[in-house]
Enzyme design. Structure first.
Site, PDB file in Angstrom:
ATOM      1  N   TYR A 138       0.605  -1.302  -0.131  1.00 47.24           N
ATOM      2  CA  TYR A 138      -0.006   0.120   0.110  1.00 47.24           C
ATOM      3  C   TYR A 138       0.807   1.197   0.078  1.00 47.24           C
ATOM      4  O   TYR A 138       1.753   1.364   0.793  1.00 47.24           O
ATOM      5  CB  TYR A 138      -0.892   0.083   1.152  1.00 47.24           C
ATOM      6  CG  TYR A 138      -1.615   1.319   1.380  1.00 47.24           C
ATOM      7  CD1 TYR A 138      -2.782   1.457   0.918  1.00 47.24           C
ATOM      8  CD2 TYR A 138      -0.871   2.588   1.885  1.00 47.24           C
ATOM      9  CE1 TYR A 138      -3.824   2.791   0.867  1.00 47.24           C
ATOM     10  CE2 TYR A 138      -1.661   3.705   2.170  1.00 47.24           C
ATOM     11  CZ  TYR A 138      -2.985   3.804   1.604  1.00 47.24           C
ATOM     12  OH  TYR A 138      -3.522   4.925   1.721  1.00 47.24           O
ATOM     13  N   GLU A 191      -3.265   7.708  -4.123  1.00 46.13           N
ATOM     14  CA  GLU A 191      -3.153   6.328  -3.300  1.00 46.13           C
ATOM     15  C   GLU A 191      -2.988   5.232  -4.337  1.00 46.13           C
ATOM     16  O   GLU A 191      -3.678   5.217  -5.291  1.00 46.13           O
ATOM     17  CB  GLU A 191      -4.565   6.122  -2.678  1.00 46.13           C
ATOM     18  CG  GLU A 191      -4.501   4.876  -1.516  1.00 46.13           C
ATOM     19  CD  GLU A 191      -5.793   4.905  -0.863  1.00 46.13           C
ATOM     20  OE1 GLU A 191      -5.959   5.118   0.405  1.00 46.13           O
ATOM     21  OE2 GLU A 191      -6.943   4.627  -1.670  1.00 46.13           O
TER      22      GLU A 191
END
Ligand code: ADP
Ligand code: MG
Length: 387
Positions: free
Chosen positions: A109, A197
């Site tokens: 992530y 993101e």
């Protein structure tokens, strides 16, 4: 402003961030054509909506042949996709991204956003990618590495290395990660983003780092500097009333309650929403017409509130300063003439030219509930809520 994954990946590619090969498709034929162009199977079909959680919701599918692409694309285009981010009503899928399926070794992530608490930018990375990062943050905060950046100094190489080592990367992968995060940071700053993101950022079996998902949000206040990306705006993904309000520079946010409200000044608008809740109801919107609103803005704001079918009553709460009460009253009367008002409208106003304003409302012959003061107004709203 939010954009789609395929658009975010276009930006990533321009900034040298590796993404899978792929193409957006608006129809089954285009999807099949895109798969043929990719040249090998399996391919991944990904629903393009402004919400995440598509994988779990059935919006990401693997296809192993031309026929399967046709079949799955047919099912996906036009479906209403419900994910934990769309709310129960879901979103209609109008386009899909067809891209090469990559053999995944590891899902990471990576996210960057402004951190209001510290007044800095924060870059977060985690080796527990692919899943809900909120859940990781709640249950395993130790699995997230965060570095805080002074916006004036920006991302320095040591920050990027700190993240890479925090992820347990070394050698070529660490080097590739440093350049990837540096490139994403450039994109973030260049476009005044409020969020970038990548979840998941994958390590492929071949040892490459690739952004498999891409999310980019822009700060609307900076959009005037970035005309080149305005074409990315997708009206299908925006609330129609919010879209309409943005045409008139109204700060309007649609909410779930039944009491519409129009207020001047964001602080008063927040306080008014609290009052509506105190009265036992829920606000149907937030609307700040602004300190210096014109009669025309008031008219449009009022019309937009009334066109929301869930509105059962309206509370107009204005403190007349630069926006004079007579201007407000005029705007409301004009709007009332144009739309058919089917719900009770409580009006509380105070301040500059309040007498004149009251007179305009009275003379209009329209049945407004003009409140003596705030307390009276809240009582009237409570009355509507009880009905
Ligand atoms: P969402 O976050 O909306 O669920 P993602 O793009 O993250 O959508 O996709 C969900 C999952 O699907 C990923 O975590 C990954 O495991 C898989 N996936 C997505 N794109 C690809 C791809 N190109 N190749 C292989 N797997 C993929
Ligand atoms: Mg994702």
């Amino acid at each position: 402003m939010k954009i789609h994954e395929y658009q975010a990946k276009e930006l990533f590619a321009r900034y040298g961030v590796p993404v899978p090969r792929g193409r957006v498709a608006f129809s089954v034929e285009e999807a099949v054509e895109a798969a043929v162009q990719l040249g090998s199977y399996p391919v991944v079909l990904k629903a393009q909506i402004h919400a995440g959680g598509r994988g779990k919701g059935g919006g990401v599918k693997l296809a192993h042949s031309r026929e399967e692409v046709g079949k799955l694309a047919g099912e996906m285009i036009g479906m209403t996709l419900v994910t934990h981010q769309t709310g129960p009503e879901g979103r209609v899928v109008k386009k899909i991204l067809v891209e090469e399926a990559l053999p995944i070794e590891k899902e990471l992530y990576l996210g960057m956003l402004p951190d209001r608490k510290s007044g800095k930018l924060v870059v977060m990375a985690s080796s527990a990618g692919g899943m809900d990062i909120e859940e990781v943050a709640a249950k395993h905060p130790e699995k997230i590495v965060s570095v805080y950046l002074d916006p004036l100094l920006g991302l320095q190489p040591f920050h990027a290395r700190q993240l890479a080592y925090g992820l347990g990367l070394s050698g070529d992968l660490a080097r590739d990660f440093v350049s990837l995060v540096t490139n994403l940071y450039r994109l973030f700053v260049d476009y005044d983003c409020s969020l970038v993101e990548v979840n998941p950022l994958v390590v492929t079996e071949g040892g490459r780092l690739v952004a498999l998902d891409a999310k980019v949000n822009f700060d609307d206040n900076g959009l005037f500097r970035h005309r080149d990306i305005l074409g990315y705006r997708d009206p299908d993904e925006e609330d129609p009333l919010e879209l309409e309000a943005s045409k008139y520079n109204l700060n309007y946010i649609k909410m779930n309650g039944t009491i519409g409200n129009m207020v001047n000044g964001a602080g008063l608008a927040m306080a008014t929403m609290d009052l509506i809740k105190l009265a036992g109801a829920e606000p149907a919107n937030f609307l700040d017409v602004g300190g210096g609103a014109s009669a025309e803005m008031v008219e449009n704001g009022f019309r937009i509130i009334l066109s929301d079918p869930s509105v059962k009553g309206v509370f107009v709460n204005i403190f007349g300063g630069i926006l004079r009460c007579d201007v407000l009253a005029q705007g409301i009367v004009e709007a009332a003439k144009k739309v058919d008002i089917r719900v009770p409208v409580v009006i509380r106003m105070e301040g500059t030219n309040v007498e004149k304003g009251r007179e305009i409302l009275e003379k209009s012959g329209l049945k407004f509930l003009v409140a003596k003061d705030l307390k009276d107004a809240v009582g009237k709203v409570a009355e509507i809520a009880r009905q």
